[in-house]
Design a protein around this motif. Structure first.
Motif, PDB file in Angstrom:
ATOM      1  N   THR A 139      16.194 -33.566  -7.417  1.00 42.96           N
ATOM      2  CA  THR A 139      15.848 -32.650  -6.321  1.00 42.96           C
ATOM      3  C   THR A 139      14.420 -32.909  -5.872  1.00 42.96           C
ATOM      4  N   VAL A 140      14.221 -33.064  -4.573  1.00 44.92           N
ATOM      5  CA  VAL A 140      12.883 -33.229  -4.006  1.00 44.92           C
ATOM      6  C   VAL A 140      12.666 -32.149  -2.956  1.00 44.92           C
ATOM      7  N   LEU A 141      11.401 -31.861  -2.699  1.00 46.29           N
ATOM      8  CA  LEU A 141      11.054 -30.743  -1.816  1.00 46.29           C
ATOM      9  C   LEU A 141      10.263 -31.222  -0.604  1.00 46.29           C
ATOM     10  N   GLY A 142      10.438 -30.501   0.496  1.00 47.91           N
ATOM     11  CA  GLY A 142       9.703 -30.809   1.711  1.00 47.91           C
ATOM     12  C   GLY A 142       9.367 -29.550   2.484  1.00 47.91           C
ATOM     13  N   ILE A 143       8.610 -29.715   3.546  1.00 44.44           N
ATOM     14  CA  ILE A 143       8.256 -28.620   4.453  1.00 44.44           C
ATOM     15  C   ILE A 143       8.496 -29.076   5.884  1.00 44.44           C
ATOM     16  N   ALA A 144       9.017 -28.177   6.706  1.00 37.40           N
ATOM     17  CA  ALA A 144       9.139 -28.381   8.148  1.00 37.40           C
ATOM     18  C   ALA A 144       8.594 -27.123   8.816  1.00 37.40           C
ATOM     19  N   THR A 145       7.509 -27.254   9.551  1.00 35.57           N
ATOM     20  CA  THR A 145       6.791 -26.080  10.037  1.00 35.57           C
ATOM     21  C   THR A 145       6.252 -26.273  11.444  1.00 35.57           C
ATOM     22  N   GLY A 146       6.084 -25.168  12.134  1.00 31.13           N
ATOM     23  CA  GLY A 146       5.437 -25.189  13.434  1.00 31.13           C
ATOM     24  C   GLY A 146       3.935 -25.312  13.345  1.00 31.13           C
ATOM     25  N   LYS A 147       3.369 -25.275  12.140  1.00 34.38           N
ATOM     26  CA  LYS A 147       1.938 -25.472  11.968  1.00 34.38           C
ATOM     27  C   LYS A 147       1.538 -26.900  12.347  1.00 34.38           C
ATOM     28  N   SER A 148       0.266 -27.096  12.576  1.00 38.74           N
ATOM     29  CA  SER A 148      -0.274 -28.444  12.723  1.00 38.74           C
ATOM     30  C   SER A 148      -0.446 -29.064  11.336  1.00 38.74           C
ATOM     31  N   GLN A 149      -0.668 -30.373  11.303  1.00 37.20           N
ATOM     32  CA  GLN A 149      -0.943 -31.023  10.015  1.00 37.20           C
ATOM     33  C   GLN A 149      -2.197 -30.429   9.378  1.00 37.20           C
ATOM     34  N   ARG A 150      -3.221 -30.176  10.187  1.00 38.49           N
ATOM     35  CA  ARG A 150      -4.452 -29.616   9.639  1.00 38.49           C
ATOM     36  C   ARG A 150      -4.218 -28.225   9.067  1.00 38.49           C
ATOM     37  N   GLY A 151      -3.473 -27.396   9.803  1.00 34.42           N
ATOM     38  CA  GLY A 151      -3.217 -26.050   9.324  1.00 34.42           C
ATOM     39  C   GLY A 151      -2.375 -26.033   8.065  1.00 34.42           C
ATOM     40  N   LEU A 152      -1.361 -26.897   8.022  1.00 37.59           N
ATOM     41  CA  LEU A 152      -0.514 -26.959   6.839  1.00 37.59           C
ATOM     42  C   LEU A 152      -1.309 -27.470   5.641  1.00 37.59           C
ATOM     43  N   ALA A 153      -2.108 -28.510   5.840  1.00 35.40           N
ATOM     44  CA  ALA A 153      -2.906 -29.054   4.736  1.00 35.40           C
ATOM     45  C   ALA A 153      -3.825 -27.981   4.157  1.00 35.40           C
ATOM     46  N   HIS A 154      -4.448 -27.204   5.031  1.00 35.42           N
ATOM     47  CA  HIS A 154      -5.345 -26.135   4.559  1.00 35.42           C
ATOM     48  C   HIS A 154      -4.570 -25.108   3.745  1.00 35.42           C
ATOM     49  N   ALA A 155      -3.413 -24.695   4.232  1.00 37.89           N
ATOM     50  CA  ALA A 155      -2.626 -23.685   3.527  1.00 37.89           C
ATOM     51  C   ALA A 155      -2.176 -24.180   2.161  1.00 37.89           C
ATOM     52  N   LEU A 156      -1.701 -25.403   2.099  1.00 40.39           N
ATOM     53  CA  LEU A 156      -1.216 -25.941   0.827  1.00 40.39           C
ATOM     54  C   LEU A 156      -2.354 -26.143  -0.165  1.00 40.39           C
ATOM     55  N   GLU A 157      -3.482 -26.613   0.332  1.00 37.68           N
ATOM     56  CA  GLU A 157      -4.623 -26.819  -0.552  1.00 37.68           C
ATOM     57  C   GLU A 157      -5.174 -25.491  -1.061  1.00 37.68           C
ATOM     58  N   THR A 158      -5.195 -24.481  -0.189  1.00 38.40           N
ATOM     59  CA  THR A 158      -5.684 -23.163  -0.592  1.00 38.40           C
ATOM     60  C   THR A 158      -4.890 -22.612  -1.770  1.00 38.40           C
ATOM     61  N   HIS A 159      -3.591 -22.822  -1.748  1.00 36.38           N
ATOM     62  CA  HIS A 159      -2.728 -22.267  -2.793  1.00 36.38           C
ATOM     63  C   HIS A 159      -2.341 -23.278  -3.869  1.00 36.38           C
ATOM     64  N   GLY A 160      -2.860 -24.486  -3.784  1.00 37.65           N
ATOM     65  CA  GLY A 160      -2.560 -25.490  -4.794  1.00 37.65           C
ATOM     66  C   GLY A 160      -1.105 -25.912  -4.819  1.00 37.65           C
ATOM     67  N   LEU A 161      -0.490 -26.032  -3.627  1.00 33.78           N
ATOM     68  CA  LEU A 161       0.937 -26.347  -3.535  1.00 33.78           C
ATOM     69  C   LEU A 161       1.231 -27.778  -3.108  1.00 33.78           C
ATOM     70  N   THR A 163       5.487 -31.486  10.633  1.00 35.88           N
ATOM     71  CA  THR A 163       4.787 -30.462  11.403  1.00 35.88           C
ATOM     72  C   THR A 163       5.015 -30.646  12.897  1.00 35.88           C
ATOM     73  N   ALA A 164       4.481 -29.688  13.650  1.00 33.15           N
ATOM     74  CA  ALA A 164       4.589 -29.744  15.111  1.00 33.15           C
ATOM     75  C   ALA A 164       3.789 -30.901  15.701  1.00 33.15           C
ATOM     76  N   ASP A 165       2.908 -31.508  14.908  1.00 32.71           N
ATOM     77  CA  ASP A 165       2.179 -32.682  15.388  1.00 32.71           C
ATOM     78  C   ASP A 165       3.062 -33.921  15.459  1.00 32.71           C
ATOM     79  N   ASP A 166       4.160 -33.898  14.710  1.00 30.87           N
ATOM     80  CA  ASP A 166       4.950 -35.112  14.506  1.00 30.87           C
ATOM     81  C   ASP A 166       6.266 -35.144  15.263  1.00 30.87           C
ATOM     82  N   ALA A 167       6.728 -34.007  15.738  1.00 32.89           N
ATOM     83  CA  ALA A 167       8.087 -33.935  16.289  1.00 32.89           C
ATOM     84  C   ALA A 167       8.182 -32.757  17.249  1.00 32.89           C
ATOM     85  N   PRO A 168       9.250 -32.705  18.053  1.00 34.92           N
ATOM     86  CA  PRO A 168       9.454 -31.555  18.944  1.00 34.92           C
ATOM     87  C   PRO A 168       9.558 -30.247  18.162  1.00 34.92           C
TER      88      PRO A 168
END
Length: 236
Positions: A109-131, A140-145
């Protein structure tokens, strides 16, 4: 016979992270900066999950594109500044870390994220919580529709080699459920986010979880059934 790789993709805002206070505050700041009336909290939260450009368009479709673009930039700036306010923290929802630990311990099993956040916003959130180390693919929304377009989920499957039948998307909005359905993947909703359970079910959720305690049983209800179908097909 080796079991197929299984991919579990999470939405971020409203599913893993409770960002509602930040989103509403940043949107109010952006609207104030351009002389627009603030919208009801429920209206603002209803567009969580869309990319930012799509979200602003959904909230103020009547304004011209140039103004929408300025509002979008103001929102980004306000969100960045508001992160410094302790009263507007973005906490994890209860049970997130335990659920991720349990999934990471599952073979194949592998895990991923698909979010409307930007790459910068997602990176900050994940780093803040150590995830960050839990996830092998970040879309992210930077990469796809914007959701509900399936491209983010398709990219996640391509990154990992998982097929649609071996992929589950977990989210809190109808946009998530529609994205999963369009990609041919399974969808599970959560009831602690920004769209009502009835909306999630109508959009294609196999079930709506009331807590992360229900995640493992929900996945087990999907994957053994698939295994039985594969076995039956192989014996035909």
């Amino acid at each position: 016979m080796t079991s197929p790789l299984r991919l579990v993709v999470f939405d971020c805002d409203g599913t893993l992270i409770d960002s509602q206070h930040m989103i509403v505050a940043a949107m109010n700041h952006a609207f104030d900066a351009h002389g627009l009336d603030n919208l009801p909290r429920e209206k603002v939260l209803s567009i969580v999950g869309l990319s930012l450009d799509e979200a602003i368009h959904a909230l103020v479709p009547q304004v011209d594109p140039a103004l929408r673009s300025r509002v979008t930039e103001s929102y980004k700036g306000a969100f960045f500044e508001l992160r410094r306010r302790k009263d507007l923290a973005e906490p994890l929802f209860p049970g997130v870390r335990e659920a991720l630990d349990a999934l990471a311990a599952r073979d194949g099993t592998v895990l991923g994220i698909a979010t409307g956040k930007s790459q910068r916003g997602l990176a900050h959130a994940l780093e803040t919580h150590g995830l960050r180390d839990y996830f092998v693919t970040l879309q992210t929304a930077d990469d796809a529709p914007s959701k509900p377009h399936p491209e983010m989920l398709r990219r996640a499957m391509n990154d990992t080699g998982a097929g649609p039948a071996d992929t589950v998307l977990i989210g809190d909005t109808s946009y998530d459920m529609e994205m999963a359905r369009a990609a041919g993947a399974h969808a599970l909703g959560v009831d602690w986010g920004y769209h009502a359970p009835a909306m999630l079910q109508a959009a294609g959720a196999a079930r709506v979880l009331g807590s992360f305690d229900g995640l493992a049983p929900a996945l087990d209800a999907i994957w053994p059934a698939r295994k039985d179908r594969h076995a039956a097909a192989g014996g035909a």
